[in-house]
Design an enzyme around this catalytic site. Sequence first.
Site, PDB file in Angstrom:
ATOM      1  N   ARG A   1      -0.519 -11.586  12.338  1.00 13.89           N
ATOM      2  CA  ARG A   1      -0.650 -12.498  12.975  1.00 13.89           C
ATOM      3  C   ARG A   1      -0.371 -14.049  12.484  1.00 13.89           C
ATOM      4  O   ARG A   1      -0.523 -13.352  11.267  1.00 13.89           O
ATOM      5  CB  ARG A   1      -2.100 -12.600  13.596  1.00 13.89           C
ATOM      6  CG  ARG A   1      -3.063 -13.232  12.382  1.00 13.89           C
ATOM      7  CD  ARG A   1      -4.779 -12.975  13.597  1.00 13.89           C
ATOM      8  NE  ARG A   1      -5.414 -13.194  12.352  1.00 13.89           N
ATOM      9  CZ  ARG A   1      -6.359 -13.762  11.077  1.00 13.89           C
ATOM     10  NH1 ARG A   1      -5.037 -14.743  10.533  1.00 13.89           N
ATOM     11  NH2 ARG A   1      -7.028 -13.251  10.006  1.00 13.89           N
TER      12      ARG A   1
ATOM     13  N   GLY B   1      -1.940 -17.678   9.690  1.00 11.50           N
ATOM     14  CA  GLY B   1      -3.086 -17.791   9.259  1.00 11.50           C
ATOM     15  C   GLY B   1      -3.473 -16.889   8.281  1.00 11.50           C
ATOM     16  O   GLY B   1      -2.764 -15.352   7.608  1.00 11.50           O
TER      17      GLY B   1
ATOM     18  N   VAL C   1      -7.383 -15.791   6.442  1.00 10.53           N
ATOM     19  CA  VAL C   1      -8.332 -14.748   6.279  1.00 10.53           C
ATOM     20  C   VAL C   1      -9.543 -15.382   7.487  1.00 10.53           C
ATOM     21  O   VAL C   1     -10.134 -16.253   7.793  1.00 10.53           O
ATOM     22  CB  VAL C   1      -9.438 -14.075   5.269  1.00 10.53           C
ATOM     23  CG1 VAL C   1     -10.152 -15.782   5.048  1.00 10.53           C
ATOM     24  CG2 VAL C   1     -10.237 -13.330   5.329  1.00 10.53           C
TER      25      VAL C   1
ATOM     26  N   TYR D   1     -13.065 -13.392  10.077  1.00  7.88           N
ATOM     27  CA  TYR D   1     -14.298 -12.384  10.001  1.00  7.88           C
ATOM     28  C   TYR D   1     -14.408 -11.939  11.735  1.00  7.88           C
ATOM     29  O   TYR D   1     -14.631 -13.218  12.511  1.00  7.88           O
ATOM     30  CB  TYR D   1     -15.569 -12.805   9.069  1.00  7.88           C
ATOM     31  CG  TYR D   1     -16.618 -11.532   9.884  1.00  7.88           C
ATOM     32  CD1 TYR D   1     -16.890 -10.823   9.347  1.00  7.88           C
ATOM     33  CD2 TYR D   1     -17.543 -12.786  10.984  1.00  7.88           C
ATOM     34  CE1 TYR D   1     -18.026  -9.668   9.905  1.00  7.88           C
ATOM     35  CE2 TYR D   1     -18.718 -11.340  11.424  1.00  7.88           C
ATOM     36  CZ  TYR D   1     -18.762 -10.210  11.450  1.00  7.88           C
ATOM     37  OH  TYR D   1     -19.842  -9.387  10.860  1.00  7.88           O
TER      38      TYR D   1
ATOM     39  N   ILE E   1      -8.568 -18.807  16.146  1.00  5.96           N
ATOM     40  CA  ILE E   1      -7.770 -18.763  17.213  1.00  5.96           C
ATOM     41  C   ILE E   1      -6.172 -18.115  15.987  1.00  5.96           C
ATOM     42  O   ILE E   1      -6.041 -18.786  15.321  1.00  5.96           O
ATOM     43  CB  ILE E   1      -6.465 -20.074  18.287  1.00  5.96           C
ATOM     44  CG1 ILE E   1      -7.585 -20.329  19.535  1.00  5.96           C
ATOM     45  CG2 ILE E   1      -5.171 -19.115  18.538  1.00  5.96           C
ATOM     46  CD1 ILE E   1      -7.729 -21.126  20.089  1.00  5.96           C
ATOM     47  N   GLY E   2      -6.175 -17.056  16.604  1.00  3.57           N
ATOM     48  CA  GLY E   2      -4.657 -16.255  15.523  1.00  3.57           C
ATOM     49  C   GLY E   2      -3.589 -15.774  16.522  1.00  3.57           C
ATOM     50  O   GLY E   2      -4.494 -14.809  16.841  1.00  3.57           O
TER      51      GLY E   2
ATOM     52  N   LEU F   1      -7.815 -14.269  20.541  1.00  2.00           N
ATOM     53  CA  LEU F   1      -9.048 -15.529  20.765  1.00  2.00           C
ATOM     54  C   LEU F   1     -10.304 -14.746  19.563  1.00  2.00           C
ATOM     55  O   LEU F   1     -10.604 -13.424  20.564  1.00  2.00           O
ATOM     56  CB  LEU F   1      -9.169 -16.765  20.937  1.00  2.00           C
ATOM     57  CG  LEU F   1     -10.036 -15.861  22.740  1.00  2.00           C
ATOM     58  CD1 LEU F   1     -11.679 -16.170  22.392  1.00  2.00           C
ATOM     59  CD2 LEU F   1      -8.880 -16.722  23.909  1.00  2.00           C
TER      60      LEU F   1
ATOM     61  N   CYS G   1     -10.375 -18.797   7.329  1.00  2.00           N
ATOM     62  CA  CYS G   1      -9.195 -19.257   7.906  1.00  2.00           C
ATOM     63  C   CYS G   1      -8.406 -20.796   7.097  1.00  2.00           C
ATOM     64  O   CYS G   1      -7.787 -21.553   6.538  1.00  2.00           O
ATOM     65  CB  CYS G   1      -9.343 -20.172   8.905  1.00  2.00           C
ATOM     66  SG  CYS G   1      -9.780 -19.328  11.008  1.00  2.00           S
TER      67      CYS G   1
END
Length: 247
Positions: A92, A94, A96, A98, A161-162, A174, A191
């Site tokens: 994806r 972006g 990092v 969690y 969101i990624g 998401l 992010c």
Amino acid sequence: MPSALPPELKPCELFDLHRQIVPYVDSWGWQKSIVERRKALVGIDTDTDEDHSDTLIALQHPPVYTLGNGNDEKFLNFNIEDSPIEIHRIDRAGQVTYHGPGQLVLYPIINLRYQTKDLVWYQRSLEELIIRALQSAFSIKASRIEGLTGVWVGEQKVAAIGIMCARWIVYHGLALNVTTDLTPFQHIVPCGIKSRGVGSIKQILQKASSGRELNDAELMDIAYESLIKEFAEFFQLSLEPSPDLHL
């Protein structure tokens, strides 16, 4: 004069695992398998295709960090070879983030040829349906921040969101912090955004109610029902529950 008929809703298979903790590698494998199968139904250079049904997977993950394809290890507050929890590099966009129990994750696998062929539009759309869901379910006023992706309540990010796209089929999705333990976010720069913090629905509601105890499972159910309702309405999809993933 007769009123216009409403548009026909496109079918969307719904895999409801929102109460289950699903290993990250399993869900990633499911997405890749579904996308590969659907890519075969889509023409490379044409707007006509045979991919007529979308997919939505809802679940939670055990504690895991994921690194997007733009990741920079400077946003990790630990040595990547000695991560405190499971960690994966994925495809994806972006930086990092969690995932963990108490966080509601939605993985829509949508053919944007039937929506709008614009990835920025799609990300803003995901933000919009989260904002609507938080308002309708919890009376929480959430918003966007110019130049950033995600959903915020004040200075706290509550949803990330990624996405990734192949032949206009988008996947990943998401993650909404419902009752999430936010401690693991302290080991990363979520992010890649250093100037703002991370929050959860439970944290926000407890603060507004002077610390009143809230039922975690109930909050997760309410968030799930509200999100999938807004998702179906926004994208004009007919959600069709499926008992298992046929992969």
